[in-house]
Design a protein around this motif. Structure first.
Motif, PDB file in Angstrom:
ATOM      1  N   HIS A  69      36.596  37.020  70.409  1.00 39.72           N
ATOM      2  CA  HIS A  69      36.633  38.479  70.421  1.00 39.72           C
ATOM      3  C   HIS A  69      38.071  38.973  70.298  1.00 39.72           C
ATOM      4  O   HIS A  69      38.352  39.931  69.570  1.00 39.72           O
ATOM      5  CB  HIS A  69      35.965  39.019  71.692  1.00 39.72           C
ATOM      6  CG  HIS A  69      35.735  40.489  71.662  1.00 39.72           C
ATOM      7  ND1 HIS A  69      35.570  41.235  72.802  1.00 39.72           N
ATOM      8  CD2 HIS A  69      35.648  41.382  70.638  1.00 39.72           C
ATOM      9  CE1 HIS A  69      35.389  42.505  72.478  1.00 39.72           C
ATOM     10  NE2 HIS A  69      35.445  42.625  71.170  1.00 39.72           N
ATOM     11  N   SER A  72      39.306  39.018  66.802  1.00 37.89           N
ATOM     12  CA  SER A  72      38.555  39.905  65.903  1.00 37.89           C
ATOM     13  C   SER A  72      39.290  41.228  65.674  1.00 37.89           C
ATOM     14  O   SER A  72      40.268  41.535  66.352  1.00 37.89           O
ATOM     15  CB  SER A  72      37.175  40.187  66.514  1.00 37.89           C
ATOM     16  OG  SER A  72      37.278  41.184  67.526  1.00 37.89           O
ATOM     17  N   ASP A  74      38.491  44.007  66.744  1.00 40.82           N
ATOM     18  CA  ASP A  74      38.503  44.806  67.970  1.00 40.82           C
ATOM     19  C   ASP A  74      39.848  44.711  68.694  1.00 40.82           C
ATOM     20  O   ASP A  74      40.239  45.635  69.403  1.00 40.82           O
ATOM     21  CB  ASP A  74      37.409  44.342  68.939  1.00 40.82           C
ATOM     22  CG  ASP A  74      36.030  44.843  68.573  1.00 40.82           C
ATOM     23  OD1 ASP A  74      35.919  45.763  67.729  1.00 40.82           O
ATOM     24  OD2 ASP A  74      35.049  44.310  69.142  1.00 40.82           O
TER      25      ASP A  74
END
Length: 176
Positions: A69, A72, A74
């Motif tokens: 994550h 990523s 994000d």
């Protein structure tokens, strides 16, 4: 003494961070791949030039899902911004081994000035006659200032991930 180049001794170095998670605990992590270039006169570290390059994809928080994550869009978007780079812009002596290291830090394509409280030890010769210096740098950054703003609100108030990221860096160098 004259200005010399110093080579990173990676086996005695580390780049670590911590960030408050769920407002109750800290997630700690490190970056496993990084390089550093230092040019310095060991009798006057205030004239040193420092560049540190970190492979953003080498993040390790001991949780593969979280690391994925963080890589990523994000967070770090490592496909578009594979490296973090720190370039020194000034070093001020605070007496003894204590310094204030200022530099431009680039994360996810955004560059901001940061200040790190720094200890520089040495030079000292190791048992094989190599001249070494050690650097410990501590500070904090606000991740949202670098465009790293993903978060989730908590049912009890507050947010999942703090904006403040604490840095702890220890680097060892050998004279080239």
């Amino acid at each position: 003494m004259a200005v010399s180049n110093w080579n990173l001794d990676k086996s005695h170095s580390g780049i670590n961070f911590s960030v408050r998670h769920m407002m109750i605990t800290n997630v700690r992590g490190s970056f496993n791949e990084f390089s550093a270039e230092v040019s310095a006169d060991p009798t006057d570290f205030t004239s040193a030039n420092v560049t540190v390059t970190i492979d953003a994809a080498s993040i390790d928080t001991k949780d593969e899902g979280r690391d994925g994550h963080l890589k990523s869009p994000d967070f770090f978007n490592v496909e578009q911004h594979p490296n973090f780079v720190f370039k020194s812009t000034g070093i001020k002596s605070k007496g003894g081994e204590d310094y204030e290291l200022t530099g431009d830090l680039t994360i996810a394509g955004v560059t901001k000035s940061v200040v790190l409280n720094t200890e520089i030890s040495g030079p000292a010769k190791d048992p094989w006659g190599n001249e070494k210096i050690g650097v410990i740098a501590n500070g904090s950054i606000n991740r949202s200032e670098f465009g790293v703003t993903w978060n989730a609100a908590l049912e009890t108030g507050g947010f999942l991930v703090s904006d403040t990221v604490k840095l702890h860096i220890e680097l060892s160098f050998a004279k080239a």
